[in-house]
Design an enzyme around this catalytic site. Structure first.
Site, mmCIF file in Angstrom:
data_model
loop_
_atom_site.group_PDB
_atom_site.id
_atom_site.type_symbol
_atom_site.label_atom_id
_atom_site.label_comp_id
_atom_site.label_asym_id
_atom_site.label_seq_id
_atom_site.Cartn_x
_atom_site.Cartn_y
_atom_site.Cartn_z
ATOM 1 C CB SER B 148 17.733 -44.875 -15.179
ATOM 2 O OG SER B 148 16.738 -44.212 -14.469
ATOM 3 C CG ASP B 314 11.158 -49.286 -16.638
ATOM 4 O OD1 ASP B 314 10.544 -48.569 -15.824
ATOM 5 O OD2 ASP B 314 12.249 -48.952 -17.139
ATOM 6 C CG HIS B 347 13.626 -48.014 -13.831
ATOM 7 N ND1 HIS B 347 13.814 -47.732 -15.159
ATOM 8 C CD2 HIS B 347 14.473 -47.196 -13.147
ATOM 9 C CE1 HIS B 347 14.739 -46.783 -15.271
ATOM 10 N NE2 HIS B 347 15.150 -46.444 -14.079
#
Lengths: 184, 373
Positions: B148, B314, B347
């Site tokens: 991320s 995701d 995610h």
């Protein structure tokens, strides 16, 4: 390792830059890395196979040869390998063009639909040939565009693609597999 | 020993020019290390954390008493094996776990900076953390890794320091924050700023906390970290400790109760202004900007071997955006591998127990380390 892979590996120059399209579990790439050139990478559709390649310490990109070859610049590899998958693409013509664009040379192998066993099978049994090399039935085969060695040679001639090597004499009748080095 | 004494801090003396134009110096950078640096100093891995992470990636976080955020991946015999590698993790500047951030005291006013803290960027975060290489006298890292926002820092690090990492693993990230990413972050920021206790960012000097706003920001963000299928499987329409609907605005559904809980525990460990500053840094992230829109140019000088990882479910940093990084690297003949891991955990997959992911990281690291050692 299967014999085809040794035959392909023999065609590759030492320390050249190579892309193996549809590299499977990385068996051929591993052999080439250890014996011929470390500058090799692969593209593979199956996630499981990609992970097997990573386990072997190989550089591999999960991707689809029909879509993902366009990201490579012209002539960015000395050799691009495509082993027995050309016939399974939706648009083999496009894939072949891409191989010849990104590779200075392309090594392509095809299962030969002109082999005598295949011809005999169709002639005598009247059903779609099922052989060791072509083990699937008509309804579940991944092979969308079967051709013979002769078909492939004719095709290359029409498109001005140079074939530098044909694997055997009487190949169209007696080879189950055709292995070619192609150049634009 | 007080809580804050459990935080290791490097005081960065060297001035750091921020993208906003201000220069900071003598600022604290909080960090933690795991494993041992070997004599050759070739086994160091720099781990970058995501939006709400910190330097306590493994073991028990001594401040929150909760598990480290990357416990599944990082530790002895784990994917990032601390028996083998020396792992450094720092709290980003702008954060709230000991690094220079908006709740620090402004020496000019003797009060917390609040919104007088300079706006920082991913580039600033990475440049600040580079000081750790000098501090530990590490010539070249074995690996930079993060998911991320941590992945964005990986990309920025390799672009800024092209010969300082043998390998790089950007996970579930992007090279340029999308309109959807910015929109979702803005939703969180507006939620904080709409809380009357926020007080234009000067809540600390008034002994107030915009907890409600921060909790709602976290709730909204938390949804984006999960997948629709994952939520449906875990919660569906299950009711929370009741047999039927109550015809009220209580948390009738388990998903409501779950989100409220996530919001309430978050405010105990995170600072609202840090949330504003860090989400801003993510929104400003566009690695292509300096290079006329050409991402390849960001990596032109690098000799780093990349391995990009994305997850099927995701939708916040989808595979297509991760693939852009791969495409940019292939376009200039760089060494890059890529895999999309199958997971319905959205995610957050990179933080969770997803064996295919953990095995892939482990294999890539170990095989790459064989080659350099």
């Amino acid at each position: 390792m299967k014999k085809e892979f040794y035959n392909i590996a023999k065609l590759i120059t030492k320390n050249s830059k190579i892309l193996d399209v549809g590299c499977g579990n990385g068996e051929l790439m591993k052999y080439i890395t250890e014996n011929i050139s470390k500058d090799i990478r692969g593209i593979e559709l199956s996630k499981l196979n990609v992970q097997k390649c990573v386990e072997k310490g190989l550089t591999v990109i999960e991707g689809n040869a029909e879509k993902d070859l366009k990201q490579f610049p012209d002539s960015s590899f000395d050799f691009v390998i495509l082993s027995q998958t050309l016939q399974a693409f939706l648009d083999p013509e496009n894939v072949l063009n891409e191989l010849l664009r990104i590779g200075k040379k392309a090594i392509v192998s095809i299962p030969n639909f002109g082999h005598w066993k295949v011809r005999l099978h169709l002639l005598l049994k009247g059903t779609m040939p099922v052989t060791e090399n072509l083990p699937n039935e008509w309804y579940n085969t991944p092979n969308l565009h079967m051709c013979t060695i002769k078909d492939f040679e004719n095709y290359c001639e029409q498109r001005n693609i140079k074939i530098n090597l044909k694997n055997l004499k009487f190949q169209n009748l007696f080879s189950e597999l055709g292995i070619f080095i192609l150049e634009k | 020993m007080s809580e804050k004494d459990k935080i290791k801090t490097l005081l960065v003396k060297k001035p750091l020019k921020l993208d906003c134009g201000q220069t900071i110096s003598d600022f604290p950078l909080a960090y933690e290390t795991y494993g041992k640096l070997n004599d050759k100093k070739n086994n160091a891995i720099l781990v970058f954390h995501a939006l709400t992470g910190d330097q306590f990636a493994s073991g028990i976080n001594p401040i929150t008493k909760k598990d480290g955020w990357w416990n599944y991946a990082l530790g002895p015999d784990k994917a990032i094996d601390t028996n083998k590698y020396f792992v450094i993790a720092a709290n980003v500047i702008g954060g709230c776990m000991g690094s220079f951030g908006p709740s620090d005291i402004n020496p000019e006013t003797k009060k917390p900076f609040g919104t007088n803290f300079p706006v920082i960027t991913i580039n600033d975060m990475v440049n600040a953390q580079y000081n750790l290489l000098e501090y530990f006298k590490i010539e070249k890292l074995f690996c930079v890794i993060g998911g991320s926002m941590g992945g964005m820092q990986v990309l920025q690090f390799v672009s800024n320091f092209p010969d300082k990492a043998h390998t790089a693993i950007p996970i579930a990230c992007t090279a340029s924050h999308s309109a959807q990413n910015i929109a979702l972050n803005e939703l969180g920021r507006q939620s904080i700023m709409a809380d009357r206790n926020w007080q234009d960012g000067f809540y600390e000097e008034q002994n107030k906390q915009p907890d409600k706003g921060l909790a709602v920001a976290r709730m909204a963000a938390h949804i984006t970290y999960l997948s629709k299928a994952g939520l449906q499987e875990k919660f569906g329409r299950k009711l929370q400790e009741r047999d039927d609907l109550k015809f009220s605005f209580d948390a009738d559904f388990q998903i409501e109760s779950y989100l409220r809980y996530q919001g309430s525990v978050f405010v105990d460990r995170f600072d609202a202004n840090s949330y504003l500053y860090i989400t801003r840094a993510m929104d400003y992230f566009d690695l292509t900007k300096k290079f006329g829109g050409n991402l390849s140019k960001a990596f032109e000088k690098s000799d780093t071997k990349f391995f990009v990882i994305s997850f099927t479910s995701d939708w916040l940093y989808p595979t297509s955006e991760n693939r852009e990084i791969v495409i940019a690297l292939n376009a200039i003949g760089k060494n890059v591998g890529f895999v999309e891991i199958t997971s319905d955990k959205g995610h957050d997959s990179f933080l969770l127990n997803v064996p295919d992911f953990l095995n892939t990281v482990k294999n890539f690291l170990n095989k790459s380390y064989e080659k350099i050692s």
